[in-house]
Design a protein around this motif. Structure first.
Motif, short mmCIF file in Angstrom:
data_model
loop_
_atom_site.label_atom_id
_atom_site.label_comp_id
_atom_site.label_asym_id
_atom_site.label_seq_id
_atom_site.Cartn_x
_atom_site.Cartn_y
_atom_site.Cartn_z
N VAL A 83 28.74 -3.80 -6.40
CA VAL A 83 28.01 -3.32 -5.16
C VAL A 83 28.06 -4.31 -4.13
O VAL A 83 27.50 -5.38 -4.05
N TYR A 141 26.07 -2.80 1.79
CA TYR A 141 26.06 -1.36 1.90
C TYR A 141 24.67 -0.58 1.92
O TYR A 141 23.68 -0.90 1.21
N ARG A 169 29.73 5.13 -5.42
CA ARG A 169 29.21 4.05 -4.46
C ARG A 169 27.65 4.19 -4.48
O ARG A 169 26.78 3.37 -4.51
N ASP A 225 25.87 3.88 -7.69
CA ASP A 225 25.68 2.42 -7.95
C ASP A 225 24.71 1.63 -7.24
O ASP A 225 24.00 0.66 -7.70
N TYR A 226 24.81 2.02 -6.06
CA TYR A 226 23.52 1.31 -5.11
C TYR A 226 22.29 1.71 -5.87
O TYR A 226 21.63 0.63 -5.80
#
Length: 138
Positions: free
Chosen positions: A5, A9, A21, A24-25
């Motif tokens: 990560v 972001y 993404r 995952d965040y």
């Protein structure tokens, strides 16, 4: 397996909703939150065990019991919060994370960032709270 990560972001409406993404965040955010709560719990338990002595002064004893009661209530809230975090992590795995339980519509990224355990969109949450108020007034 989770991808690495990027610290800078932030999920954006310009990308596909709940892409890898973003998942995952939110997974990383939820796991960090859970770790913080577990660390606090261990500190609370250690503090309660250290404070297990009898105080001769009645006022000191009452104050100590009040503090102890407050810490135990906080621990209970944290336990419930951990189960909500675990449920959110399961939703990430099964693909239902980020979607309103009531409408099936995506929950706003701003809402999820502020409250990653949210299961309702703002609109559905407001309806739920209005219904709760109506029944509570009876």
């Amino acid at each position: 397996m989770a991808a690495e990560v990027d610290e800078d972001y932030k999920p954006s409406d310009d990308e596909p909703f709940m892409n890898e993404r973003q998942r995952d965040y939110f997974r990383t955010k939820l796991l960090a939150w859970k770790d913080d709560i577990l660390k606090e719990s261990k500190e609370t338990i250690a503090h309660l065990q250290d404070e297990n002595h009898v105080l001769p002064d009645l006022a000191d004893r009452a104050s100590s019991e009040t503090d102890r009661s407050l810490e135990l209530r906080t621990r209970d809230r944290q336990r419930k919060l951990i189960s909500k975090i675990d449920a959110a992590l399961k939703r990430i795995e099964d693909g239902s994370y980020g979607y309103c339980e009531e409408t099936g519509e995506p929950i706003s990224l701003k809402r999820l960032d502020a409250r990653p355990i949210a299961t309702l969109s703002i609109e559905a949450q407001e309806r739920h709270e209005r219904r709760e108020r109506v029944y509570r007034d009876d």
